[in-house]
Design an enzyme around this catalytic site. Structure first.
Site, PDB file in Angstrom:
ATOM      1  N   SER A  51      49.687  93.712  34.890  1.00 38.70           N
ATOM      2  CA  SER A  51      49.956  95.137  34.705  1.00 38.70           C
ATOM      3  C   SER A  51      50.330  95.333  33.241  1.00 38.70           C
ATOM      4  CB  SER A  51      51.108  95.600  35.604  1.00 38.70           C
ATOM      5  OG  SER A  51      50.622  95.876  36.900  1.00 38.70           O
ATOM      6  N   CYS A  52      49.693  96.296  32.615  1.00 37.03           N
ATOM      7  CA  CYS A  52      49.948  96.562  31.196  1.00 37.03           C
ATOM      8  C   CYS A  52      51.429  96.890  30.997  1.00 37.03           C
ATOM      9  CB  CYS A  52      49.088  97.731  30.743  1.00 37.03           C
ATOM     10  SG  CYS A  52      49.531  98.303  29.096  1.00 37.03           S
ATOM     11  N   VAL A  53      52.081  96.128  30.143  1.00 36.24           N
ATOM     12  CA  VAL A  53      53.542  96.250  30.028  1.00 36.24           C
ATOM     13  C   VAL A  53      53.965  97.618  29.501  1.00 36.24           C
ATOM     14  CG1 VAL A  53      53.622  95.093  27.752  1.00 36.24           C
ATOM     15  CG2 VAL A  53      55.658  95.142  29.198  1.00 36.24           C
TER      16      VAL A  53
END
Lengths: 93, 130
Positions: free
Chosen positions: B77-79
């Site tokens: 998941s894109c931080v």
């Protein structure tokens, strides 16, 4: 190099029109989700003569859409095959 | 083939997250390798383990977690998308002094470098837009 284009929007959006501007001979267009509402419009468009046209069967069935003869109904297994057959994909959304 | 699936949509907002799930499951069933799942923008909500839909509904968040666990997939998941949307792992929750961490245990927070790497190393990348 051929491209698989997926379109998941209705005609209220310009996704399909934008797709057809750049799709070229040998490409495939796959209608998914609300994109299946545009099946008849896609089949009747002279710009699609050199393209292969598909729609996800379960998305069309879920919406009560009958597909025209030139739009081939496919399942997810064939969607995966199309993704592999084409060197690249563009998702129009 | 090595495939990467890029998911922009949250569950319950548009159908795209469910489409991405079905595509991923079908690719695995056909014997393809999923190089990476990358959840971007609202797509990070697919990794929010605090999601609790009614028990008689299909639970997409749970289904992703089970698919990832069963096939040992790399799920990112894109931080920066996730922090903005309150999807934090324990380390980020502590860093930002938040009360709870909600990132599912099958997911990892990481940056766009992982998407660049996936583009370079996968045979195909399929995007599912919101």
């Amino acid at each position: 190099m051929s491209t698989l284009h997926t379109v998941n929007k209705t005609a209220a959006d310009d996704a399909l029109a934008a797709c057809l501007k750049v799709a070229s001979s040998g490409d495939s267009v796959l209608l998914i989700e609300d994109g299946v509402y545009q099946a008849s419009k896609l089949a009747g468009n002279p710009q699609t003569r050199a393209l292969k046209l598909f729609a996800l069967r379960e998305d069309a069935d879920a919406r009560g859409i009958s597909l025209p003869a030139t739009v081939t109904a496919i399942g997810y297994a064939q969607f995966v095959e199309l993704a592999c057959e084409h060197q690249r994909s563009v998702s129009w959304f | 083939m090595k495939l990467t699936v890029l998911v922009y949509s949250a569950p319950y907002s548009t159908e795209a997250a469910y489409s991405a799930y079905r595509f991923t499951a079908s690719a695995l069933a056909a014997g393809h390798e999923i190089y990476r799942l990358f959840f971007y923008y609202d797509g990070v909500h697919n990794s929010n383990a605090s999601s609790a839909p009614p028990q008689d509904e299909f639970d997409l968040v749970k289904a992703w977690s089970e698919l990832i666990k069963t096939h040992k997939l790399d799920a990112i998941s894109c931080v920066s998308s996730a922090l903005r949307r309150g999807v934090l792992d324990a380390q980020e929750a502590a860093r930002y002094e938040k009360e709870a961490a909600s990132l599912g245990s099958q997911f990892v927070l990481s940056g766009l470098g992982q998407l660049v790497d996936a583009n370079a190393k996968s045979d195909r990348v399929m995007s599912f837009g919101a």
